[in-house]
Scaffold this motif. Structure first.
Motif, short mmCIF file in Angstrom:
data_model
loop_
_atom_site.label_atom_id
_atom_site.label_comp_id
_atom_site.label_asym_id
_atom_site.label_seq_id
_atom_site.Cartn_x
_atom_site.Cartn_y
_atom_site.Cartn_z
N PRO A 163 0.79 -1.24 0.00
CA PRO A 163 0.00 0.00 0.00
C PRO A 163 0.82 1.29 0.00
O PRO A 163 0.28 2.36 0.24
CB PRO A 163 -0.82 -0.12 1.29
N MET A 164 2.10 1.21 -0.29
CA MET A 164 2.96 2.40 -0.27
C MET A 164 2.44 3.45 -1.25
O MET A 164 2.02 3.12 -2.35
CB MET A 164 4.38 2.00 -0.64
N LEU A 165 2.48 4.69 -0.83
CA LEU A 165 2.09 5.81 -1.67
C LEU A 165 3.34 6.47 -2.27
O LEU A 165 4.41 6.42 -1.67
CB LEU A 165 1.32 6.84 -0.85
N LYS A 166 3.18 7.10 -3.41
CA LYS A 166 4.31 7.77 -4.05
C LYS A 166 4.87 8.87 -3.16
O LYS A 166 6.06 9.15 -3.18
CB LYS A 166 3.87 8.34 -5.40
N SER A 167 4.02 9.47 -2.35
CA SER A 167 4.45 10.55 -1.47
C SER A 167 5.19 10.05 -0.22
O SER A 167 5.76 10.84 0.51
CB SER A 167 3.24 11.39 -1.04
N ASP A 168 5.17 8.74 0.02
CA ASP A 168 5.84 8.18 1.20
C ASP A 168 7.35 8.17 0.99
O ASP A 168 7.84 7.88 -0.11
CB ASP A 168 5.38 6.75 1.47
N ALA A 169 8.08 8.45 2.05
CA ALA A 169 9.54 8.37 2.00
C ALA A 169 9.96 6.90 1.98
O ALA A 169 9.25 6.04 2.51
CB ALA A 169 10.13 9.05 3.22
N PRO A 170 11.10 6.58 1.38
CA PRO A 170 11.59 5.19 1.43
C PRO A 170 11.72 4.75 2.88
O PRO A 170 12.09 5.54 3.76
CB PRO A 170 12.97 5.28 0.77
N ILE A 171 11.38 3.48 3.13
CA ILE A 171 11.38 3.00 4.52
C ILE A 171 12.18 1.72 4.67
O ILE A 171 12.41 1.00 3.71
CB ILE A 171 9.95 2.73 5.02
N ASP A 172 12.59 1.47 5.88
CA ASP A 172 13.08 0.18 6.32
C ASP A 172 11.96 -0.37 7.19
O ASP A 172 11.73 0.14 8.29
CB ASP A 172 14.37 0.34 7.12
N PRO A 173 11.20 -1.38 6.74
CA PRO A 173 10.08 -1.86 7.52
C PRO A 173 10.49 -2.40 8.88
O PRO A 173 9.67 -2.50 9.80
CB PRO A 173 9.47 -2.98 6.66
N ASN A 174 11.77 -2.69 9.06
CA ASN A 174 12.26 -3.22 10.33
C ASN A 174 12.16 -2.19 11.45
O ASN A 174 12.33 -2.53 12.62
CB ASN A 174 13.70 -3.71 10.16
N ASP A 175 11.90 -0.94 11.10
CA ASP A 175 11.71 0.10 12.12
C ASP A 175 10.29 0.09 12.67
O ASP A 175 9.95 0.91 13.52
CB ASP A 175 11.99 1.48 11.51
N LYS A 176 9.44 -0.82 12.21
CA LYS A 176 8.02 -0.83 12.58
C LYS A 176 7.67 -2.00 13.51
O LYS A 176 6.71 -2.71 13.33
CB LYS A 176 7.14 -0.90 11.31
N LYS A 177 8.50 -2.19 14.52
CA LYS A 177 8.24 -3.24 15.51
C LYS A 177 7.39 -2.67 16.64
O LYS A 177 7.38 -1.47 16.88
CB LYS A 177 9.55 -3.78 16.06
N ILE A 178 6.69 -3.54 17.34
CA ILE A 178 5.92 -3.13 18.50
C ILE A 178 6.84 -3.12 19.70
O ILE A 178 7.54 -4.09 19.97
CB ILE A 178 4.72 -4.06 18.76
N ASP A 179 6.87 -2.02 20.41
CA ASP A 179 7.73 -1.92 21.59
C ASP A 179 7.15 -2.65 22.77
O ASP A 179 6.03 -2.81 22.97
CB ASP A 179 7.94 -0.45 21.97
#
Length: 179
Positions: A163-179
């Motif tokens: 679902p990435m949007l063109k306006s989204d910055a490139p990401i590392d999905p590994n930063d999206k963990k639950i704390d």
């Protein structure tokens, strides 16, 4: 007549979806979706081909996307790979470059560290769903769900959607963990 029936159904069932009287849903505590406590069970299927497809996608995610081992993409992804994320060009080489630019190479783990909800496989398609912690405009955490869908051809990943949007910055999905 149909409008009256639909309006009546909406009125009669609206209490199921609405917050309690006086409750503002924007101030309710965030509740993450339930994640799998045993990822190995998500890789099974009565159909051996579906199980193999799930394992292919899981291992690619674990090694290439989580581990950042872009040089190993050729084990999992076709050279003519079609990418539907608008921020990454098609082709395996483009994906390798994106991985190198967005995450470090990490030691490989036996399981995904991202909060994985499920893996679904049907025909030549595999979909993974992850919990995605995000921050609202006030810095408060809320939870969404991220989906990655892959098409398998001749034993390798041939196509990808997310679902990435063109306006989204490139990401590392590994930063999206639950704390």
């Amino acid at each position: 007549m149909y409008k009256a029936i639909i309006a009546g159904l909406m009125l009669s069932t609206s209490w199921f979806a609405a917050p309690a009287y006086g409750e503002d849903i924007r101030h309710m505590p965030p509740t993450p979706p339930t994640v799998s406590d045993d990822q190995s069970t998500l890789l099974t299927s009565d159909d051996p081909q579906l199980a193999a497809n799930k394992k292919l996608v899981y291992d690619m995610y674990r090694i290439v996307l989580q581990g950042g081992h872009a040089d190993r993409a050729k084990e999992f992804i076709r050279e003519d790979y079609i990418q539907h994320n608008p921020n990454v060009p098609s082709g395996r080489a483009a994906l390798e470059n994106y991985v190198r630019a967005t995450r470090p190479e990490r030691p490989l783990k036996d399981v995904l560290e991202l909060p994985l909800v499920t893996i679904l496989a049907e025909r030549d398609m595999v979909t993974m769903a992850f919990v995605r912690p995000e921050k609202d405009a006030h810095g408060n955490t809320y939870y969404s769900t991220w989906f990655d869908m892959f098409r398998i051809e001749d034993g390798k990943i041939a196509e990808h959607w997310d679902p990435m949007l063109k306006s989204d910055a490139p990401i590392d999905p590994n930063d999206k963990k639950i704390d």
